[in-house]
Motif scaffolding. Structure first.
Motif, PDB file in Angstrom:
ATOM      1  N   ALA A  96       0.835  -1.213   0.000  1.00 51.27           N
ATOM      2  CA  ALA A  96       0.000   0.000   0.000  1.00 51.27           C
ATOM      3  C   ALA A  96       0.865   1.256   0.000  1.00 51.27           C
ATOM      4  O   ALA A  96       0.582   2.223  -0.715  1.00 51.27           O
ATOM      5  CB  ALA A  96      -0.928  -0.021   1.217  1.00 51.27           C
ATOM      6  N   LEU A  97       1.953   1.238   0.768  1.00 53.41           N
ATOM      7  CA  LEU A  97       2.859   2.392   0.819  1.00 53.41           C
ATOM      8  C   LEU A  97       3.525   2.598  -0.546  1.00 53.41           C
ATOM      9  O   LEU A  97       3.659   3.728  -1.028  1.00 53.41           O
ATOM     10  CB  LEU A  97       3.919   2.155   1.907  1.00 53.41           C
ATOM     11  CG  LEU A  97       4.844   3.313   2.240  1.00 53.41           C
ATOM     12  CD1 LEU A  97       4.080   4.498   2.831  1.00 53.41           C
ATOM     13  CD2 LEU A  97       5.929   2.874   3.257  1.00 53.41           C
ATOM     14  N   LYS A  98       3.921   1.492  -1.166  1.00 52.67           N
ATOM     15  CA  LYS A  98       4.566   1.582  -2.489  1.00 52.67           C
ATOM     16  C   LYS A  98       3.588   2.139  -3.529  1.00 52.67           C
ATOM     17  O   LYS A  98       3.967   2.906  -4.415  1.00 52.67           O
ATOM     18  CB  LYS A  98       5.068   0.198  -2.924  1.00 52.67           C
ATOM     19  CG  LYS A  98       6.368  -0.163  -2.236  1.00 52.67           C
ATOM     20  CD  LYS A  98       6.887  -1.574  -2.478  1.00 52.67           C
ATOM     21  CE  LYS A  98       6.559  -2.244  -3.734  1.00 52.67           C
ATOM     22  NZ  LYS A  98       7.160  -3.552  -3.912  1.00 52.67           N
ATOM     23  N   ALA A  99       2.329   1.747  -3.393  1.00 56.92           N
ATOM     24  CA  ALA A  99       1.317   2.227  -4.352  1.00 56.92           C
ATOM     25  C   ALA A  99       1.144   3.742  -4.242  1.00 56.92           C
ATOM     26  O   ALA A  99       0.870   4.424  -5.225  1.00 56.92           O
ATOM     27  CB  ALA A  99      -0.007   1.513  -4.098  1.00 56.92           C
ATOM     28  N   LYS A 100       1.326   4.268  -3.021  1.00 53.34           N
ATOM     29  CA  LYS A 100       1.217   5.722  -2.811  1.00 53.34           C
ATOM     30  C   LYS A 100       2.421   6.480  -3.367  1.00 53.34           C
ATOM     31  O   LYS A 100       2.364   7.674  -3.608  1.00 53.34           O
ATOM     32  CB  LYS A 100       1.152   6.012  -1.298  1.00 53.34           C
ATOM     33  CG  LYS A 100      -0.226   5.994  -0.721  1.00 53.34           C
ATOM     34  CD  LYS A 100      -0.178   6.793   0.583  1.00 53.34           C
ATOM     35  CE  LYS A 100      -1.100   6.209   1.607  1.00 53.34           C
ATOM     36  NZ  LYS A 100      -0.796   6.661   2.957  1.00 53.34           N
ATOM     37  N   HIS A 101       3.544   5.779  -3.471  1.00 51.95           N
ATOM     38  CA  HIS A 101       4.797   6.421  -3.926  1.00 51.95           C
ATOM     39  C   HIS A 101       5.411   5.588  -5.047  1.00 51.95           C
ATOM     40  O   HIS A 101       6.446   4.935  -4.861  1.00 51.95           O
ATOM     41  CB  HIS A 101       5.788   6.534  -2.754  1.00 51.95           C
ATOM     42  CG  HIS A 101       5.238   7.263  -1.575  1.00 51.95           C
ATOM     43  ND1 HIS A 101       5.231   8.647  -1.497  1.00 51.95           N
ATOM     44  CD2 HIS A 101       4.648   6.812  -0.453  1.00 51.95           C
ATOM     45  CE1 HIS A 101       4.669   8.996  -0.342  1.00 51.95           C
ATOM     46  NE2 HIS A 101       4.305   7.911   0.299  1.00 51.95           N
ATOM     47  N   PRO A 102       4.764   5.581  -6.212  1.00 52.83           N
ATOM     48  CA  PRO A 102       5.180   4.635  -7.260  1.00 52.83           C
ATOM     49  C   PRO A 102       6.587   4.874  -7.807  1.00 52.83           C
ATOM     50  O   PRO A 102       7.174   3.966  -8.379  1.00 52.83           O
ATOM     51  CB  PRO A 102       4.116   4.839  -8.351  1.00 52.83           C
ATOM     52  CG  PRO A 102       3.446   6.125  -8.035  1.00 52.83           C
ATOM     53  CD  PRO A 102       3.601   6.376  -6.571  1.00 52.83           C
ATOM     54  N   ARG A 103       7.128   6.074  -7.601  1.00 54.02           N
ATOM     55  CA  ARG A 103       8.471   6.327  -8.153  1.00 54.02           C
ATOM     56  C   ARG A 103       9.592   6.005  -7.151  1.00 54.02           C
ATOM     57  O   ARG A 103      10.774   6.076  -7.472  1.00 54.02           O
ATOM     58  CB  ARG A 103       8.580   7.798  -8.591  1.00 54.02           C
ATOM     59  CG  ARG A 103       7.837   8.047  -9.911  1.00 54.02           C
ATOM     60  CD  ARG A 103       7.581   9.510 -10.220  1.00 54.02           C
ATOM     61  NE  ARG A 103       8.176  10.457  -9.327  1.00 54.02           N
ATOM     62  CZ  ARG A 103       9.201  11.236  -9.624  1.00 54.02           C
ATOM     63  NH1 ARG A 103       9.757  11.157 -10.798  1.00 54.02           N
ATOM     64  NH2 ARG A 103       9.668  12.109  -8.751  1.00 54.02           N
ATOM     65  N   ALA A 104       9.196   5.675  -5.937  1.00 56.80           N
ATOM     66  CA  ALA A 104      10.210   5.453  -4.896  1.00 56.80           C
ATOM     67  C   ALA A 104      10.821   4.055  -4.986  1.00 56.80           C
ATOM     68  O   ALA A 104      10.145   3.088  -5.334  1.00 56.80           O
ATOM     69  CB  ALA A 104       9.576   5.646  -3.520  1.00 56.80           C
ATOM     70  N   VAL A 105      12.108   3.989  -4.638  1.00 60.38           N
ATOM     71  CA  VAL A 105      12.801   2.703  -4.513  1.00 60.38           C
ATOM     72  C   VAL A 105      12.606   2.250  -3.064  1.00 60.38           C
ATOM     73  O   VAL A 105      12.720   3.060  -2.141  1.00 60.38           O
ATOM     74  CB  VAL A 105      14.304   2.877  -4.830  1.00 60.38           C
ATOM     75  CG1 VAL A 105      15.095   1.619  -4.485  1.00 60.38           C
ATOM     76  CG2 VAL A 105      14.489   3.234  -6.295  1.00 60.38           C
ATOM     77  N   SER A 106      12.319   0.974  -2.870  1.00 55.27           N
ATOM     78  CA  SER A 106      12.067   0.535  -1.489  1.00 55.27           C
ATOM     79  C   SER A 106      13.279  -0.192  -0.913  1.00 55.27           C
ATOM     80  O   SER A 106      13.859  -1.070  -1.548  1.00 55.27           O
ATOM     81  CB  SER A 106      10.820  -0.340  -1.425  1.00 55.27           C
ATOM     82  OG  SER A 106      10.882  -1.320  -2.416  1.00 55.27           O
ATOM     83  N   LEU A 107      13.612   0.217   0.302  1.00 51.44           N
ATOM     84  CA  LEU A 107      14.766  -0.333   1.014  1.00 51.44           C
ATOM     85  C   LEU A 107      14.277  -0.848   2.361  1.00 51.44           C
ATOM     86  O   LEU A 107      13.672  -0.094   3.127  1.00 51.44           O
ATOM     87  CB  LEU A 107      15.801   0.785   1.220  1.00 51.44           C
ATOM     88  CG  LEU A 107      17.004   0.500   2.126  1.00 51.44           C
ATOM     89  CD1 LEU A 107      17.888  -0.603   1.556  1.00 51.44           C
ATOM     90  CD2 LEU A 107      17.846   1.773   2.318  1.00 51.44           C
ATOM     91  N   CYS A 108      14.499  -2.130   2.616  1.00 55.77           N
ATOM     92  CA  CYS A 108      14.050  -2.642   3.924  1.00 55.77           C
ATOM     93  C   CYS A 108      15.236  -3.043   4.764  1.00 55.77           C
ATOM     94  O   CYS A 108      16.227  -3.579   4.277  1.00 55.77           O
ATOM     95  CB  CYS A 108      13.086  -3.810   3.775  1.00 55.77           C
ATOM     96  SG  CYS A 108      13.830  -5.276   3.106  1.00 55.77           S
TER      97      CYS A 108
END
Ligand code: 13P
Ligand code: SF4
Length: 301
Positions: free
Chosen positions: A96-108
């Motif tokens: 859901a967070l990724k859907a809100k920020h589609p241009r962001a790269v995700s780092l966990c």
């Protein structure tokens, strides 16, 4: 002694390796084939030639070992050894967070479930978070950093960039307060202050050095200083004391004890090797996706 002999005999019989996190009890350190931080343990799990990995740590660490060595049997001696921080985010929330920020790269952060890692582009540990962020920022503008908001803010200050955060934290490190550091410094004015980046920003601001658990062990070994205030889980102090008998280590807070890390006992390790419990399994589709995020990390660091 008898229990240690039994463990060593079973280790040989089953071609097992015992990987131990720095926060584990001293008696567990004594039966380890390798002791380290999350990064070191992941590398060791990926490279071992053993058939069985007994992981003395918490669930997300054993899962990471399984992702990196899916053909091996990975055992967690206590099935309830979890990490409250890792439990603060699930794959659906991250989607859901990724859907809100589609241009962001995700780092966990590595302190996440395999399912969360599978949703991420990159993984990091406390030892390499800054390097991973610098690597990502070389090609991208926005970063989603989950779940540890304090580790994220520590790195964010270094690179002077804001990230999209998640409201996760480690309750053990968050319980270390400025007055604890002030009190320890007053009692031991010559001691160097070492702080884990899972601590709150008002604590990392008081540090002489902010680093991972293995970074702390290296620092105290190499340092010419004699006294150190340790701002992380207390288990690490036994290792420091053993490796540096001439130096003195003071806990920043006597309350910084992670109950999950203390679940592993010699009796449970013996049971684990006898009954092959508790086996960690990760669905193949999750392994494939999560492995990419972890391998991107090991390629950078
Ligand atoms: P390290 O990677 O520094 O060992 O930290 C793991 C952890 O769970 C800290 O709370
Ligand atoms: Fe999780 Fe904190 Fe325990 Fe580390 S010390 S395993 S982050 S709860």
């Amino acid at each position: 002694m008898e229990i240690i002999d039994k463990i060593n005999k079973l280790k040989k019989e089953k071609n097992a390796v015992v990987l131990v996190h720095n926060y584990q009890l001293p008696e567990i350190h004594d039966i380890a084939d390798f002791v380290g931080d999350s990064l070191g343990l992941s590398i060791e799990a990926a490279n071992t030639t053993a058939d069985v990995i007994v992981f003395c740590g918490v669930h997300f660490m054993a899962e990471t070992a399984k992702i990196l060595s899916p053909q091996k049997k990975v055992l967690l001696p206590d099935k309830n050894a979890g990490c409250p921080m890792a439990d603060m985010i699930d794959a659906e929330s991250l989607k859901a967070l990724k859907a809100k920020h589609p241009r962001a790269v995700s780092l966990c952060y590595v302190n996440t479930s395999a399912a969360v890692k599978a949703e991420c582009d990159y993984c990091c540990t406390s030892a390499n978070a800054l390097k991973m962020v610098q690597h990502i920022l070389a090609g991208h503008e926005e970063i989603i950093f989950v779940p540890d908001r304090y580790l994220a803010s520590f790195v964010s200050a270094q690179v002077q960039r804001n990230f999209i955060l998640w409201n996760g934290h480690c309750p053990i490190h968050a319980a270390i307060l400025p007055e604890h550091i002030a009190g320890a410094k007053k009692q031991h004015p010559h001691a160097k202050v070492l702080i884990h980046p899972e601590c709150k920003p008002d604590i990392t601001a008081l540090a002489d050095i902010v680093t991972s658990t293995e970074g702390m062990c290296r620092y105290v070994k190499d340092s010419t200083e004699k006294e150190f205030i340790i701002g992380t889980e207390l288990g690490i102090i036994a290792r420091m004391q053993k490796e540096n008998p001439g130096k003195l280590f003071y806990p920043a807070s006597g309350k910084a004890i992670c109950p999950d890390m203390k679940r592993t006992t010699l009796a449970k390790v013996l049971r684990s090797l006898t009954d092959m419990t508790y086996e960690i399994t990760v669905p193949q589709n999750i392994v494939n996706k999560a492995r990419l995020a972890i391998e991107r990390m090991t390629q950078v660091t």
